[in-house]
Design a protein around this motif. Structure first.
Motif, PDB file in Angstrom:
ATOM      1  N   ASP A 139       0.800  -1.237   0.000  1.00 52.66           N
ATOM      2  CA  ASP A 139       0.000   0.000   0.000  1.00 52.66           C
ATOM      3  C   ASP A 139       0.826   1.278   0.000  1.00 52.66           C
ATOM      4  OD1 ASP A 139      -2.389  -1.300  -0.104  1.00 52.66           O
ATOM      5  OD2 ASP A 139      -2.824  -1.129   2.031  1.00 52.66           O
ATOM      6  N   GLY A 140       1.688   1.458  -0.954  1.00 57.32           N
ATOM      7  CA  GLY A 140       2.428   2.701  -1.076  1.00 57.32           C
ATOM      8  C   GLY A 140       3.636   2.836  -0.178  1.00 57.32           C
ATOM      9  N   SER A 141       3.911   1.845   0.640  1.00 55.55           N
ATOM     10  CA  SER A 141       5.113   1.878   1.456  1.00 55.55           C
ATOM     11  C   SER A 141       5.922   0.621   1.169  1.00 55.55           C
ATOM     12  CB  SER A 141       4.782   1.973   2.949  1.00 55.55           C
ATOM     13  OG  SER A 141       4.116   0.813   3.365  1.00 55.55           O
ATOM     14  N   ALA A 142       7.204   0.728   1.408  1.00 58.17           N
ATOM     15  CA  ALA A 142       8.086  -0.399   1.107  1.00 58.17           C
ATOM     16  C   ALA A 142       9.055  -0.609   2.258  1.00 58.17           C
ATOM     17  CB  ALA A 142       8.855  -0.146  -0.184  1.00 58.17           C
ATOM     18  N   ASP A 143       9.360  -1.862   2.531  1.00 58.32           N
ATOM     19  CA  ASP A 143      10.397  -2.234   3.484  1.00 58.32           C
ATOM     20  C   ASP A 143      11.566  -2.742   2.662  1.00 58.32           C
ATOM     21  OD1 ASP A 143       8.756  -1.629   5.670  1.00 58.32           O
ATOM     22  OD2 ASP A 143       7.845  -3.610   5.613  1.00 58.32           O
ATOM     23  N   VAL A 144      12.601  -1.918   2.558  1.00 56.08           N
ATOM     24  CA  VAL A 144      13.747  -2.218   1.704  1.00 56.08           C
ATOM     25  C   VAL A 144      14.752  -3.029   2.507  1.00 56.08           C
ATOM     26  CG1 VAL A 144      15.580  -1.234   0.291  1.00 56.08           C
ATOM     27  CG2 VAL A 144      13.379  -0.063   0.461  1.00 56.08           C
ATOM     28  N   ARG A 145      15.148  -4.168   1.949  1.00 52.49           N
ATOM     29  CA  ARG A 145      16.110  -5.037   2.625  1.00 52.49           C
ATOM     30  C   ARG A 145      17.511  -4.470   2.436  1.00 52.49           C
ATOM     31  NH1 ARG A 145      15.785 -10.040   4.574  1.00 52.49           N
ATOM     32  NH2 ARG A 145      13.830 -10.464   3.509  1.00 52.49           N
ATOM     33  N   LEU A 146      18.142  -4.134   3.552  1.00 48.97           N
ATOM     34  CA  LEU A 146      19.541  -3.719   3.543  1.00 48.97           C
ATOM     35  C   LEU A 146      20.370  -4.957   3.849  1.00 48.97           C
ATOM     36  CD1 LEU A 146      19.113  -0.332   5.405  1.00 48.97           C
ATOM     37  CD2 LEU A 146      19.196  -0.738   2.956  1.00 48.97           C
ATOM     38  N   ASP A 147      21.604  -4.817   4.244  1.00 49.72           N
ATOM     39  CA  ASP A 147      22.462  -5.981   4.460  1.00 49.72           C
ATOM     40  C   ASP A 147      21.860  -6.975   5.448  1.00 49.72           C
ATOM     41  OD1 ASP A 147      24.313  -4.987   2.682  1.00 49.72           O
ATOM     42  OD2 ASP A 147      25.341  -3.837   4.240  1.00 49.72           O
ATOM     43  N   ASP A 148      21.523  -6.522   6.640  1.00 45.78           N
ATOM     44  CA  ASP A 148      20.985  -7.445   7.639  1.00 45.78           C
ATOM     45  C   ASP A 148      19.754  -6.888   8.339  1.00 45.78           C
ATOM     46  OD1 ASP A 148      22.313  -5.465   8.946  1.00 45.78           O
ATOM     47  OD2 ASP A 148      23.298  -6.751  10.403  1.00 45.78           O
ATOM     48  N   ALA A 149      19.125  -5.878   7.743  1.00 45.42           N
ATOM     49  CA  ALA A 149      17.956  -5.254   8.362  1.00 45.42           C
ATOM     50  C   ALA A 149      17.036  -4.717   7.278  1.00 45.42           C
ATOM     51  CB  ALA A 149      18.389  -4.139   9.299  1.00 45.42           C
ATOM     52  N   PHE A 150      16.030  -3.973   7.682  1.00 45.42           N
ATOM     53  CA  PHE A 150      15.113  -3.339   6.747  1.00 45.42           C
ATOM     54  C   PHE A 150      15.111  -1.842   6.993  1.00 45.42           C
ATOM     55  CE2 PHE A 150      13.342  -7.583   6.653  1.00 45.42           C
ATOM     56  CZ  PHE A 150      12.982  -7.740   5.339  1.00 45.42           C
ATOM     57  N   ALA A 151      14.766  -1.089   5.959  1.00 44.37           N
ATOM     58  CA  ALA A 151      14.553   0.355   6.083  1.00 44.37           C
ATOM     59  C   ALA A 151      13.176   0.644   5.508  1.00 44.37           C
ATOM     60  CB  ALA A 151      15.614   1.126   5.330  1.00 44.37           C
ATOM     61  N   GLY A 152      12.385   1.440   6.216  1.00 47.71           N
ATOM     62  CA  GLY A 152      11.069   1.809   5.723  1.00 47.71           C
ATOM     63  C   GLY A 152      11.190   2.929   4.715  1.00 47.71           C
ATOM     64  N   ALA A 153      10.401   2.852   3.640  1.00 46.76           N
ATOM     65  CA  ALA A 153      10.449   3.867   2.582  1.00 46.76           C
ATOM     66  C   ALA A 153       9.065   4.028   1.969  1.00 46.76           C
ATOM     67  CB  ALA A 153      11.455   3.457   1.512  1.00 46.76           C
ATOM     68  N   THR A 154       8.860   5.136   1.285  1.00 48.78           N
ATOM     69  CA  THR A 154       7.618   5.360   0.535  1.00 48.78           C
ATOM     70  C   THR A 154       7.937   5.358  -0.939  1.00 48.78           C
ATOM     71  OG1 THR A 154       7.836   7.759   0.532  1.00 48.78           O
ATOM     72  CG2 THR A 154       6.708   6.772   2.419  1.00 48.78           C
ATOM     73  N   ASP A 155       6.916   5.505  -1.771  1.00 47.47           N
ATOM     74  CA  ASP A 155       7.132   5.537  -3.211  1.00 47.47           C
ATOM     75  C   ASP A 155       8.035   6.696  -3.618  1.00 47.47           C
ATOM     76  OD1 ASP A 155       5.631   3.294  -3.710  1.00 47.47           O
ATOM     77  OD2 ASP A 155       3.776   4.397  -4.096  1.00 47.47           O
ATOM     78  N   LEU A 156       7.974   7.803  -2.893  1.00 47.95           N
ATOM     79  CA  LEU A 156       8.809   8.955  -3.227  1.00 47.95           C
ATOM     80  C   LEU A 156      10.280   8.702  -2.952  1.00 47.95           C
ATOM     81  CD1 LEU A 156       6.507  11.756  -1.771  1.00 47.95           C
ATOM     82  CD2 LEU A 156       6.745  11.038  -4.164  1.00 47.95           C
ATOM     83  N   ASP A 157      10.596   7.797  -2.046  1.00 49.28           N
ATOM     84  CA  ASP A 157      11.985   7.471  -1.721  1.00 49.28           C
ATOM     85  C   ASP A 157      12.608   6.521  -2.734  1.00 49.28           C
ATOM     86  OD1 ASP A 157      11.863   8.982   0.629  1.00 49.28           O
ATOM     87  OD2 ASP A 157      11.060   7.274   1.737  1.00 49.28           O
ATOM     88  N   LEU A 158      11.775   5.838  -3.482  1.00 45.27           N
ATOM     89  CA  LEU A 158      12.243   4.814  -4.408  1.00 45.27           C
ATOM     90  C   LEU A 158      12.315   5.380  -5.826  1.00 45.27           C
ATOM     91  CD1 LEU A 158       9.993   1.945  -3.102  1.00 45.27           C
ATOM     92  CD2 LEU A 158      12.321   2.463  -2.407  1.00 45.27           C
ATOM     93  N   ALA A 159      13.257   4.884  -6.592  1.00 45.43           N
ATOM     94  CA  ALA A 159      13.366   5.329  -7.989  1.00 45.43           C
ATOM     95  C   ALA A 159      12.970   4.203  -8.905  1.00 45.43           C
ATOM     96  CB  ALA A 159      14.792   5.767  -8.299  1.00 45.43           C
TER      97      ALA A 159
END
Length: 159
Positions: A139-159
């Protein structure tokens, strides 16, 4: 042994609770119940926690989202909501908890508030921090997998 008359039986209310965490979090009913009890005991003390009698009746959690039904004594709703709001971590996973609604019966709570998890999560590749990464999108938000964790992001943060 006879049952108590209706006017002497304890009255209950049911809190429909939503739970959100990272997609790889594994949270069970027992761990959630333990954290609710600890939060009630820490905030309300032993007598207040016993008065509220926070008991998890239903529990469902998968893919970072879930819901629960918590039974509370009739006069203790505000204290119970405050105690549930104090839960911020379960088994080492950070969680966000919110109350969907309150009902007088289990059936009404399930029909009105539970089972409405319309968020469909899916994995896709995104560009985050000038690198292509895997993200779980809901729903318009994303949990981006980093090396060993996640970072929360929105559609505006993603390219």
């Amino acid at each position: 042994m006879k049952h108590l008359p209706k006017h002497l039986r304890p009255r209950w209310r049911y809190l429909a609770v939503g739970i959100e965490s990272w997609p790889d979090a594994r949270i069970g009913r027992r761990a959630f119940q333990r954290e609710v009890w600890y939060a009630g005991q820490n905030l309300l003390g032993d007598p207040g926690s016993a008065d509220a009698d926070l008991t998890v009746v239903r529990f469902d959690f998968e893919d970072g989202a879930g819901e629960a039904l918590v039974k509370v004594r009739h006069g203790e709703l505000e204290a119970a909501r405050a105690a549930i709001a104090c839960v911020d971590e379960i088994d080492g996973s950070p969680v966000g908890i919110f109350v969907h609604g309150i009902s007088g019966t289990i059936r009404a709570a399930e029909e009105k508030y539970l089972g409405r998890r319309g968020q469909v999560s899916k994995e896709r590749n995104v560009v985050f921090g000038n690198e292509e990464r895997v993200a779980v999108v809901r729903d318009g938000s994303a949990d981006v997998r980093l090396d060993d964790a996640f970072a929360g992001a929105t559609d505006l943060d993603l390219a």
